[in-house]
Write an enzyme that holds these catalytic residues in place. Structure first.
Site, PDB file in Angstrom:
ATOM      1  N   GLU A  27       0.836  -1.217   0.000  1.00 51.63           N
ATOM      2  CA  GLU A  27       0.000   0.000   0.000  1.00 51.63           C
ATOM      3  C   GLU A  27       0.862   1.254   0.000  1.00 51.63           C
ATOM      4  O   GLU A  27       2.085   1.195   0.210  1.00 51.63           O
ATOM      5  CB  GLU A  27      -0.913   0.001   1.227  1.00 51.63           C
ATOM      6  CG  GLU A  27      -0.139   0.012   2.526  1.00 51.63           C
ATOM      7  CD  GLU A  27      -0.753   0.912   3.570  1.00 51.63           C
ATOM      8  OE1 GLU A  27      -1.158   2.043   3.232  1.00 51.63           O
ATOM      9  OE2 GLU A  27      -0.809   0.498   4.737  1.00 51.63           O
ATOM     10  N   LYS A 159      -4.695  -1.366  14.056  1.00 54.39           N
ATOM     11  CA  LYS A 159      -3.916  -0.372  14.802  1.00 54.39           C
ATOM     12  C   LYS A 159      -4.498  -0.206  16.210  1.00 54.39           C
ATOM     13  O   LYS A 159      -5.712  -0.140  16.384  1.00 54.39           O
ATOM     14  CB  LYS A 159      -3.908   0.950  14.049  1.00 54.39           C
ATOM     15  CG  LYS A 159      -2.928   0.884  12.874  1.00 54.39           C
ATOM     16  CD  LYS A 159      -2.710   2.219  12.227  1.00 54.39           C
ATOM     17  CE  LYS A 159      -3.779   2.548  11.233  1.00 54.39           C
ATOM     18  NZ  LYS A 159      -3.656   1.893   9.935  1.00 54.39           N
TER      19      LYS A 159
HETATM   20  N1  PSU Z   1      -0.562   0.819   8.512  1.00 56.50           N
HETATM   21  C1  PSU Z   1       0.442   1.596   8.979  1.00 56.50           C
HETATM   22  N2  PSU Z   1       0.338   2.946   8.773  1.00 56.50           N
HETATM   23  C2  PSU Z   1      -0.726   3.509   8.068  1.00 56.50           C
HETATM   24  C3  PSU Z   1      -1.766   2.680   7.574  1.00 56.50           C
HETATM   25  C4  PSU Z   1      -1.627   1.336   7.841  1.00 56.50           C
HETATM   26  O1  PSU Z   1       1.391   1.088   9.600  1.00 56.50           O
HETATM   27  O2  PSU Z   1      -0.750   4.726   7.880  1.00 56.50           O
HETATM   28  C5  PSU Z   1      -2.947   3.273   6.783  1.00 56.50           C
HETATM   29  C6  PSU Z   1      -3.560   2.187   5.888  1.00 56.50           C
HETATM   30  O3  PSU Z   1      -3.457   2.616   4.549  1.00 56.50           O
HETATM   31  C7  PSU Z   1      -4.993   2.074   6.320  1.00 56.50           C
HETATM   32  C8  PSU Z   1      -5.282   3.465   6.821  1.00 56.50           C
HETATM   33  O4  PSU Z   1      -5.857   1.670   5.285  1.00 56.50           O
HETATM   34  O5  PSU Z   1      -4.060   3.772   7.545  1.00 56.50           O
HETATM   35  C9  PSU Z   1      -6.546   3.502   7.666  1.00 56.50           C
HETATM   36  O6  PSU Z   1      -7.138   4.753   7.539  1.00 56.50           O
HETATM   37  P1  PSU Z   1      -8.673   5.001   8.017  1.00 56.50           P
HETATM   38  O7  PSU Z   1      -8.684   4.634   9.469  1.00 56.50           O
HETATM   39  O8  PSU Z   1      -8.926   6.464   7.766  1.00 56.50           O
HETATM   40  O9  PSU Z   1      -9.527   4.110   7.158  1.00 56.50           O
END
Ligand code: PSU
Ligand code: MN
Length: 309
Positions: A27, A159
Site C-alpha cells: 500500500e 492499529k
Molecule cells: N498501517 C500503517 N500505517 C498507516 C496505515 C496502515 O502502519 O498509515 C494506513 C492504511 O493505509 C490504512 C489506513 O488503510 O491507515 C486507515 O485509515 P482510516 O482509518 O482512515 O480508514
C-alpha cells in the site's frame, strides 16, 4: 481483452503476472500519510527489498497523475514520497483522483481493490483500519473491503488506536477469517498481546496458502486477514502504550479531528509522545509483514511452472 484506461501495470509486474510468479502488493497511504519524510521513502524502498529477499516481486500501488499504478519505479517512489498535494485514496476517492488527475496514496481498502483488479492475491501492510474509539460509526473502509475482496492481507493486527473488540466483531459479522500466524491471540500492532482471540491459528506460510485455497474454493468471496505479531525486540507493551493512546485520542476529540485525518493524526501524535519509539515499532512490523507476505505468495501456487536450467 480491452485494456482498462485507468490502470497502468509496470512491465516487471506484467511479466510476473504472465509467468504466475509470486507477487506481493504494497500500500502507499503509509508512504503519503502514515510516516514523515524521509522515513517514508526509506520504508517504501525497504518493503520492496524485503519482498524480493524472500522470493517475490513487490508491486507498490498508488495513483500518479490520475492513473492507478500497479508497481512503481524508484523515481516514482521518490515522487510519491515527496508529493505535496496527495490524496488518501480509499474506494470513494479513486474517481476523484482520476478526474482531477492527482497523486494519491492507496489505503488498505484501495490497495485491495487495485491489487484484485490486477490479479494479485497477497498484500502486506502495517495495521488495518477498523472501528474508531472516538466515534463508533467511524468504521474504516478497510473492513468493508475485507468482507468483499478476495485477497490475503498480512498485517500486525488492527492499529492499537482503534476499538479492537468492536473491530473483531465487525470482521466476524462480515465473515472474514482472522488468522493468527503462530499465535492464538490477535496482535495489537505495537504490542504482541491484546487478550482477544483469532478465528484460526496457522503456523506456516504453506498452511496459510492452503487455507486461502480452501476458503475460496468453497465459493467464499471475502478476504483473509493474516495477523502477524510485531517482532519481540521491537514490541511495546500494552501497559506502556495505553496511556499514550488515551492522551492522543483525547487530543483528537478536543481538536475536533475526524474522518480521513484521524488515523494520521493519532499515529503522528503517538510518535511524538513516545519520542520516536512507536515509529520504530511501526517500521519493524511493516518489514516483518512484507517478509511473511512474500513467503505466502511463494506458496500460493503458480499457474505455470518455471524450470531453472
Ligand atoms: N498501517 C500503517 N500505517 C498507516 C496505515 C496502515 O502502519 O498509515 C494506513 C492504511 O493505509 C490504512 C489506513 O488503510 O491507515 C486507515 O485509515 P482510516 O482509518 O482512515 O480508514
Ligand atoms: Mn475512518
Amino acid at each position: 481483452m480491452m485494456k482498462h484506461p485507468n490502470f497502468a501495470i509496470a512491465p516487471e509486474i506484467r511479466i510476473a503476472l504472465d509467468l504466475g510468479a509470486p507477487i506481493v502488493a504494497l500500500e502507499s497511504t503509509v508512504i503519503t500519510h502514515g510516516l514523515p519524510r524521509p522515513q517514508n521513502l526509506e520504508l517504501a524502498r525497504d518493503m520492496e527489498k524485503q519482498v524480493r529477499a524472500f522470493g517475490a516481486t513487490p508491486a507498490t500501488i498508488a495513483l500518479l497523475d490520475g492513473k492507478i499504478r500497479i508497481g512503481l519505479s524508484d523515481e516514482e517512489l521518490v515522487r510519491l514520497s515527496e508529493a505535496d498535494s496527495v490524496l488518501k485514496v480509499s474506494h470513494r476517492d479513486f474517481a476523484t483522483a482520476i478526474v482531477k488527475k492527482t497523486n494519491g496514496g492507496s489505503t488498505v481498502a484501495g490497495t485491495m481493490f487495485a491489487a484484485n483488479m490486477a490479479g494479485i492475491k497477497v498484500f502486506a501492510t502495517g495495521g488495518i483500519g477498523g472501528v474508531h474509539k472516538e466515534s463508533p460509526f467511524d468504521i474504516s473502509t478497510d473492513l468493508h473491503s475485507l468482507a468483499e475482496i478476495p485477497t490475503i492481507v498480512v498485517c500486525a493486527g488492527a492499529k492499537a488506536i482503534l476499538d479492537l473488540p468492536a473491530t473483531l466483531e465487525y470482521l466476524e459479522t462480515m465473515g472474514v477469517p482472522v488468522v493468527g500466524y503462530q499465535t492464538d491471540e490477535f496482535p495489537a500492532f505495537y504490542s504482541r498481546q491484546s487478550e482477544l482471540g483469532v478465528s484460526v491459528r496457522l503456523d506456516s506460510p504453506k498452511e496459510i496458502a492452503e487455507f486461502a485455497q480452501v476458503h475460496w474454493n468453497l465459493g467464499m468471496k471475502s478476504g483473509i486477514l493474516v495477523t502477524n505479531p510485531i517482532p519481540e525486540t521491537d514490541a511495546i507493551s500494552k501497559l506502556e502504550m495505553e496511556p499514550i493512546i488515551a492522551k492522543a485520542s483525547a487530543e483528537a476529540i478536543e481538536q475536533g479531528i475526524h474522518g480521513q485525518k484521524l488515523t494520521p493524526f493519532l499515529l503522528g501524535r503517538i510518535n511524538e509522545l513516545t519520542k520516536g519509539k512507536s515509529m520504530k515499532a511501526n517500521l519493524a512490523l511493516l518489514l516483518n509483514n512484507a517478509h511473511l507476505a512474500a513467503e505466502i505468495a511463494g506458496e500460493m501456487g503458480s499457474k505455470k511452472k518455471i524450470w531453472a536450467i
